[in-house]
Design a protein around this motif. Structure first.
Motif, PDB file in Angstrom:
ATOM      1  N   ALA A  46      -3.300  -7.508  -2.989  1.00 57.23           N
ATOM      2  CA  ALA A  46      -2.978  -5.893  -3.663  1.00 57.23           C
ATOM      3  C   ALA A  46      -3.970  -5.953  -5.025  1.00 57.23           C
ATOM      4  CB  ALA A  46      -1.432  -5.619  -3.461  1.00 57.23           C
TER       5      ALA A  46
ATOM      6  N   CYS B 253      -9.298  -5.486  -2.511  1.00 55.18           N
ATOM      7  CA  CYS B 253      -7.940  -5.206  -2.616  1.00 55.18           C
ATOM      8  C   CYS B 253      -7.277  -7.069  -2.129  1.00 55.18           C
ATOM      9  CB  CYS B 253      -6.946  -4.221  -2.377  1.00 55.18           C
ATOM     10  SG  CYS B 253      -5.855  -4.263  -2.548  1.00 55.18           S
TER      11      CYS B 253
ATOM     12  N   CYS C 151      -7.961   3.483  -4.187  1.00 56.40           N
ATOM     13  CA  CYS C 151      -8.944   3.557  -5.222  1.00 56.40           C
ATOM     14  C   CYS C 151     -10.655   3.929  -5.677  1.00 56.40           C
ATOM     15  CB  CYS C 151      -8.181   1.488  -5.182  1.00 56.40           C
ATOM     16  SG  CYS C 151      -9.037   0.763  -6.353  1.00 56.40           S
TER      17      CYS C 151
ATOM     18  N   CYS D  46       0.778  -1.388  -0.264  1.00 57.08           N
ATOM     19  CA  CYS D  46      -0.358  -0.620  -0.007  1.00 57.08           C
ATOM     20  C   CYS D  46       1.092   1.206  -0.211  1.00 57.08           C
ATOM     21  CB  CYS D  46      -0.550  -0.031   1.386  1.00 57.08           C
ATOM     22  SG  CYS D  46      -2.252  -1.038   0.880  1.00 57.08           S
TER      23      CYS D  46
ATOM     24  N   CYS E  94      -6.555   3.554   2.249  1.00 56.31           N
ATOM     25  CA  CYS E  94      -7.121   3.681   0.226  1.00 56.31           C
ATOM     26  C   CYS E  94      -7.995   4.128  -0.636  1.00 56.31           C
ATOM     27  CB  CYS E  94      -7.431   1.799  -0.091  1.00 56.31           C
ATOM     28  SG  CYS E  94      -7.199   1.522  -1.619  1.00 56.31           S
TER      29      CYS E  94
ATOM     30  N   MET F 283      -3.102  -2.317  -6.750  1.00 51.38           N
ATOM     31  CA  MET F 283      -2.073  -1.955  -6.931  1.00 51.38           C
ATOM     32  C   MET F 283      -1.992  -0.672  -8.307  1.00 51.38           C
ATOM     33  SD  MET F 283       1.155  -3.303  -4.942  1.00 51.38           S
ATOM     34  CE  MET F 283       2.607  -2.208  -5.246  1.00 51.38           C
ATOM     35  N   SER F 284      -1.581   0.508  -7.858  1.00 54.62           N
ATOM     36  CA  SER F 284      -1.039   1.083  -9.266  1.00 54.62           C
ATOM     37  C   SER F 284      -0.195   1.527  -8.713  1.00 54.62           C
ATOM     38  CB  SER F 284      -2.480   1.431  -9.701  1.00 54.62           C
ATOM     39  OG  SER F 284      -1.975   2.764 -10.792  1.00 54.62           O
ATOM     40  N   ALA F 285       0.821   1.149  -9.996  1.00 51.69           N
ATOM     41  CA  ALA F 285       2.351   1.760  -9.526  1.00 51.69           C
ATOM     42  C   ALA F 285       2.895   2.044 -10.918  1.00 51.69           C
ATOM     43  CB  ALA F 285       2.840   1.472  -8.855  1.00 51.69           C
TER      44      ALA F 285
ATOM     45  N   CYS G  43       2.111   2.360  -3.312  1.00 49.27           N
ATOM     46  CA  CYS G  43       0.326   2.238  -5.118  1.00 49.27           C
ATOM     47  C   CYS G  43       0.182   3.493  -4.740  1.00 49.27           C
ATOM     48  CB  CYS G  43      -0.486   1.424  -3.886  1.00 49.27           C
ATOM     49  SG  CYS G  43      -2.209   1.561  -4.855  1.00 49.27           S
TER      50      CYS G  43
END
Length: 78
Positions: free
Chosen positions: A67, A63, A40, A23, A38, A70-72, A26
């Motif tokens: 995860a 999530c 999201c 997290c 979070c 998860m966005s990165a 992310c």
């Protein structure tokens, strides 16, 4: 709060940060009132507020431990 309890509370916060280390990396993570949350879009409820990560990372919490949301930037490149 006593000094002993403050030390325990700080150790608990540090352990929680390690537990949700995904997290912290992310793009959806936010800090509010010293709590990791979070934001999201797929996990937002009607009130549109970021939710505590300990809720969204529960099994069946949106999530989950994996995860899933998860966005990165580095994740898309991998």
């Amino acid at each position: 709060m006593s000094a002993a309890l403050a030390t325990i509370a700080q150790a608990w916060r540090e352990a929680e940060q390690r537990q949700y280390s995904a997290c912290n990396h992310c793009d959806h993570h936010r800090w509010a009132d010293a709590e990791l949350r979070c934001a999201c879009p797929a996990l937002m409820w009607g009130d549109s507020k970021a939710r505590p990560v300990h809720l969204v990372r529960l099994p069946h919490g949106g999530c989950g431990p994996e995860a899933l949301h998860m966005s990165a930037p580095w994740l898309q490149a991998a």
